[in-house]
Design an enzyme around this catalytic site. Structure first.
Site, PDB file in Angstrom:
ATOM      1  N   TYR A 142       0.847  -1.187   0.000  1.00 29.05           N
ATOM      2  CA  TYR A 142       0.000   0.000   0.000  1.00 29.05           C
ATOM      3  C   TYR A 142       0.878   1.231   0.000  1.00 29.05           C
ATOM      4  CZ  TYR A 142      -3.410   3.497   1.513  1.00 29.05           C
ATOM      5  OH  TYR A 142      -4.208   4.614   1.593  1.00 29.05           O
ATOM      6  N   ASP A 237       9.420   2.856  -0.529  1.00 26.52           N
ATOM      7  CA  ASP A 237       8.395   3.515   0.263  1.00 26.52           C
ATOM      8  C   ASP A 237       8.694   3.206   1.728  1.00 26.52           C
ATOM      9  OD1 ASP A 237       6.166   4.315   1.657  1.00 26.52           O
ATOM     10  OD2 ASP A 237       4.707   3.478   0.254  1.00 26.52           O
ATOM     11  N   LYS A 265       4.590  10.492   8.137  1.00 26.29           N
ATOM     12  CA  LYS A 265       4.386  11.335   9.321  1.00 26.29           C
ATOM     13  C   LYS A 265       5.350  11.059  10.460  1.00 26.29           C
ATOM     14  CE  LYS A 265       0.437   8.268  10.024  1.00 26.29           C
ATOM     15  NZ  LYS A 265       0.614   7.623   8.710  1.00 26.29           N
TER      16      LYS A 265
END
Length: 431
Positions: A142, A237, A265
């Protein structure tokens, strides 16, 4: 009716599904989502005044635990000076410098506002740099809700992707190829069938959205080699793995350097922020230097960058990160012993401060197909039993769990005691 239930009823009237991100709705595990009002250290406190030991950590970024004093102080100090300027600040410069120093692939980095925005921008940059259209992703990986990445494999791993969400036109994903994680053959076949057409290969170097799935020996280096051979950019990622498996991310842990890296984040201590970066010649293609356009009013927000700098201040203390990993290993080794004690078929994966457990009689869980064979219903029963005992795990069988600096020996021991009691009381069936 609990206060959480009352708030959820109200939320469903004005928020689709009552939540602002789907997994929060408890749709996978059943029941009513919990509304939280505060966090402190390893603990969350609900609006119903219930205390929970937290192993979600806002889905990864809170590596220091909730409301760490140094981070809160930095946020309050920055907020007093203003919330946003839409102009350069020293905080974003200092955070960029720290990131480039820590993460091997980063010659330069650009701040954005989320991990989704980071991956979207990195793919656009890769296509602009290479002049190619096609990309490869992995089933079960994802990378945010970008149109080009919301795909699933078709009848086989070597077909073009098809949209896995209404609202995503076929044309948006016709250039997305889906391979199998930890299967280099599936990657090679895509390159053989699409010579000179693949701009980028994007991968979570440690999968974190189908549980914690480590790369097989040689898998990441194999990706590096095939991308080099075909002139394709390799994108890691590291939205989840950044600062979580090693201070320098998975690329430091495994010694494989990608061309581009995306971050989320965790680089802002949990505040809304993201970043993407890589080789200087690639980053030079970005506007205003080059023709690939990317912009954002809130990019490099001074408060988020202040929180990120404060987080790194703590993480970079000698031996601190190693101590968090040691606590993670203590928990997973204890869990392994308890699973054996109660004769529960379970696979436990752990990398750095990430871990996941899968109810299955299989010997290992190394791929999306392995994950899909695990017993999700058994996880759901486990989830609610642990929740009733005051422990908050992800409301889905397909997420990674995390350990933070705040998970000290007392927290880990309490958690293992709860595992022991839950396993005994549930008399869990064999998968």
């Amino acid at each position: 009716m609990s206060i959480s239930a009352e708030l959820f009823d109200q939320s469903q009237q004005c928020i689709p599904g009552g939540v602002n991100s789907p997994v929060r709705a408890f749709g996978s595990v059943g029941g009513t989502p919990i509304f939280f009002e505060r966090g402190e250290g390893a603990y969350l406190y609900s609006v119903d005044n219930q205390k929970y030991t937290d192993y979600v950590g806002s889905w990864g970024p809170l590596i220091l635990g909730h409301a760490h004093p140094h981070v809160i102080e930095a946020v309050m100090k920055a907020a007093r000076k203003g919330l946003t300027f839409g102009a350069p600040t020293e905080n974003e410069l200092r955070l960029a410098q720290r990131l480039c120093k820590i993460i091997p692939s980063l010659d330069q980095v650009r701040m954005v506002s989320s991990g989704t925005e980071a991956t979207m921008s990195a793919l656009r940059l890769a296509r602009g740099f290479t002049g190619r259209d096609k990309i490869i992703k992995f089933e079960g990986g994802y990378h945010g809700h970008n149109d080009a990445l919301l795909v699933k494999a078709g009848s086989g791993a070597l077909t073009f992707g098809s949209p896995s969400s209404p609202g995503v036109p076929e044309d948006f994903v016709k250039h997305t190829l889906v391979a199998q994680f930890n299967d280099l053959d599936s990657v090679h076949e895509h390159f053989e069938e699409n010579p000179g057409e693949i701009a980028a290969l994007i991968v979570e170097p440690v999968a974190g959205n189908m549980g914690c799935i480590p790369p097989a020996n040689g898998f990441l280096q194999g990706l590096r080699d095939v991308c080099d051979k075909h002139g394709t950019l390799l994108i890691f990622d590291e939205v989840i793995t950044g600062f979580r498996v090693d201070l320098g991310g998975a690329q430091t842990l495994y010694g494989v350097t990608p061309d581009l890296t995306t971050l989320g984040k965790i680089i802002g201590g949990g505040l809304p922020v993201g970043a993407f970066g890589g080789r200087k010649d690639i980053m030079a293609m970005l506007s205003p230097l080059g023709p690939v356009y990317q912009a954002g009013t809130l990019s490099g927000n001074p408060i988020a960058c202040a929180a990120g700098l404060a987080t790194l201040d703590v993480l970079e203390k000698p031996d601190l990160f190693a101590s968090i990993i040691a606590q993670t290993k203590k928990l997973t080794q204890g869990l392994r012993a308890l699973a054996d004690k109660h004769h529960i078929p379970m696979v436990i994966n752990q990398v750095g401060t990430m871990f996941s457990f899968h109810f299955t009689s299989d010997a290992h869980v190394h791929s999306f197909a392995d994950v899909m064979r695990t017993d999700a219903e058994q996880y759901h029963a486990f989830f609610h039993a642990m929740l009733a005992s005051g422990f908050y795990f992800a409301p889905s069988a397909y997420e990674t769990s995390i350990v933070t600096l705040a998970h000290n020996n007392e927290v880990i021991d309490d958690t293992l005691d709860a595992f022991d009691a839950v396993f005994e009381s549930m008399k869990m069936r064999v998968a």
